[in-house]
Write an enzyme that holds these catalytic residues in place. Sequence first.
Site, short mmCIF file in Angstrom:
data_model
loop_
_atom_site.label_atom_id
_atom_site.label_comp_id
_atom_site.label_asym_id
_atom_site.label_seq_id
_atom_site.Cartn_x
_atom_site.Cartn_y
_atom_site.Cartn_z
CG HIS A 367 -2.29 0.58 0.94
ND1 HIS A 367 -2.49 1.67 0.11
CD2 HIS A 367 -3.51 0.23 1.38
CE1 HIS A 367 -3.79 1.95 0.07
NE2 HIS A 367 -4.42 1.09 0.82
CB SER A 482 -10.29 5.19 2.29
OG SER A 482 -9.34 5.67 1.36
CB THR A 493 -6.61 8.60 0.95
OG1 THR A 493 -5.67 8.48 2.02
CG2 THR A 493 -6.38 7.51 -0.08
#
Length: 647
Positions: A367, A482, A493
Amino acid sequence: MHVQMRRLHFLYKRNLCETRRRCYWDYQYIQRSKIPTMHFQASLPRLPIPKLELTCERYLAAQKPLLIDEAYRKTEANVNHFKDNVGKHLQKLLRDFDKQNKHTSYISEFWFDNYLRDRKPIPINYNPMLVMNNDEREQYNTQLIRAANLVISSLRFYKSLHSNWLEPEVYHLDPQKSDTEMFRNICAMLPQSLSWYGAYLFKAYPLDMSQYPNLFNSTRIPETDIDRLVKGKGRHITVQHKGHIYAFTALSKENQILPPEQILARLKYILEDDIPKNTFPIGVLTTLERNKWATVRHELAENGNQATLKLIDTALFNICLDDEYVNDDPYAIIRNFLHSDGENRWFDKSFSLQVSKDGVAAVNFEHSWGDGVAVLRYLQDIYKDSIENPVIHSETRPYDEDINNIIRLDMNLSDRLKVHIEDAKREYRLFYSSLDFDYLIMDRLGKNLCKKQAVSPDAIVQLGIQVAYHKMQGKFVPTYESCSTAAFKHGRTETVRSCTMATKAFTLAINAQQKPPLNELKMMIAECSRTHSQLTREAAMGQGFDRHLYVLKKFAEKTNMTCNIFDDPDYAYLNRIILSTSTLTSPVIYAGGFGPVVRDGLGVGYTIKDDQLRILVTCYPPYHSASKGIDALRQSFEELTAILDTN
C-alpha cells in the site's frame, strides 16, 4: 489481364500486411488512447491547503459525537487556542513549504513517510486483497489458462502505460457529453498546460496518474527504521509455486510481449515441476516485523543471494500459483487471498496476481506506493481484457519450451537463515490465526432502493455500520472511511469521518425501545445522507481536516513546538481508528477486504451493487467477534431496508 492480376496480388499483400499489423498492435497493447496517459498531469490542479479556521471547525464536528460535554469543552478550548496562536505559525510554515514544492502535493512526502516508517508487518495490517469474478465460461477457469490470460493482459496494460497510450483516468460528470470521441479529439490537441481546463469545460475531471508507473517493476525494500521503494527495469516476471520462486522473461529485448504460446509453456512448466514443496520458502520472511525483516534480508544478501533478490525486486510483477482449491467457498477465498500462510507470497511486491488451483484470481497489493484507485483500474482493465479478448484457449498448444529460459531462484541458506524462516512461519501462523472474519450478502438493499428514496447508497451503508456498532458496544467510536483525492496532482487519500451528530441521533432513535414514527426516521435518514454527502464532497475536494492536521503536527514536531491540540488525549483517541471502512465497488469484484487498523478495531470492506450489498468484516477476538458484527449489521440493514422500502 496480367496488370489486373498484379494489382489484385498487390492489394492482397497490402491487406495481409495491414491485418498482421492490426494483430500485432492488438496483441501488444490493451489500449491505444488518443489522449496520452500523462497528458493532463502538467495542468492538474494542486491539492489545496484548507483554511485553518475551517479545519478546526471540521475537527470539532468530528469530535462532538464521541465526547461527553466536559471533554468536548476542553477540546474546544484547546482548538481555539491553537487556531489563534501556534496554528497560525504552523499554517505559514506549511504554505511556505507548499510554495517551494509546486511539483507535488503538500501531503505526498509525509504520506509516503507515514507508510514506510511503520514497523508493523504489512500483510493484513496494510495489504488489501481484491478478488475478481470468475469467467462464466468454465473452460477459461482452469488455473493455467486463467493465469496465462491474466499475465498477458497485465503485460498489455504495462505496454500501454509504458508507451503513454493507456487511457487517462477521467471522472465524467455527464458521460453522454464528455465520454465521447469529440472530447478525446479536442483534449488530445490541446497543449498539456491547458488540457485539464479543456476537460473541465466538458464537465470532465482528469485524475492524477502519477501512481500508475509504480504498479510495475516496483518493490518495497525493508530497512531499519524506514523502508524504501525501488523501481527496476526488468523484462521478467516472478512466479511462486509450492513455495519456490521462478523467473522468466516475458518481454523481448525490443520490449515486445512474447508469443502467447511461449508464456503458456513457461507457466505450464512451472505448474508441472515435480519438485517437492519448499521446506524453507523465503517468501514468508516478508510477513515479519519490518526491522526484523530488514536484518534477515541483509543476512540473505550477505549469504550470496544478492543477485536473486534483485531479480525479485526488479520483476515487472509477481504471480502466485497456489496449490489450494477454494471451491467457491467465501471463507476459503478470503483466507487464501487476504493472508494465506505466507509461504507462496512476496508481500513486498507492488502487487501480486494470485490464482488458486481451481482458477479463482485475486490481487494483493502493497500500500505504500499508492492507493486503491490505480490498483482498481488495473484490475478492471485486465479482467475485462482477459474475458473479452483471451489469447489463450483450451485448444492453445504451448511451444516446446527450452527450460533454460525459466530460472528457479534457489537460495543459499545458512542454518541461521533456516531458523529465521521457521520462526517467521510460526510467528505468522499465530498472527493470521488470530484474525476473525465473516461476510454478509444483503439482497434488496443497493443503489436502486437508495435512488428511489433520493439518498446516498454510501451514506446508508455507513449509517448501518454506526447502528450495528452501537447495538454491539453501546457507544460511538472513531470511524474512518477512505476517500481519494486523485482529482489533484499527487493527491492520496482523505478521511471521511462518518460518525456524525446526524448518525448518532438516528442510531440512538432506532436502537431505543420506543422508536420514533416512521416519517420521522425517514427524515433523520435523509439528514444523515445530506451530512455524509457533504463530508464526502469536502474530502474529495481536499477540504477534509485529517491530512491537514497531520501535516501541521509534523511541522510542530520538526520545530519542537508545543501544541495543546496535539497533546490532547482526545486527539490521539480520534486518530485511533476503531472502525476502518472502505467501499470497493466495481462490477468485476467478487470480494475485497483488509485487516483492522488496531487490535480492538474492525475492518469493514463493502461493495454496493444495484440490488445487493456485500460486506466483509475482519477483527481480532476477544475484542470483537466477526459473526456478532455480521449479525448486528444484518439487523441494522434489515431495519434500514424496511424504512427505505416504504412509500
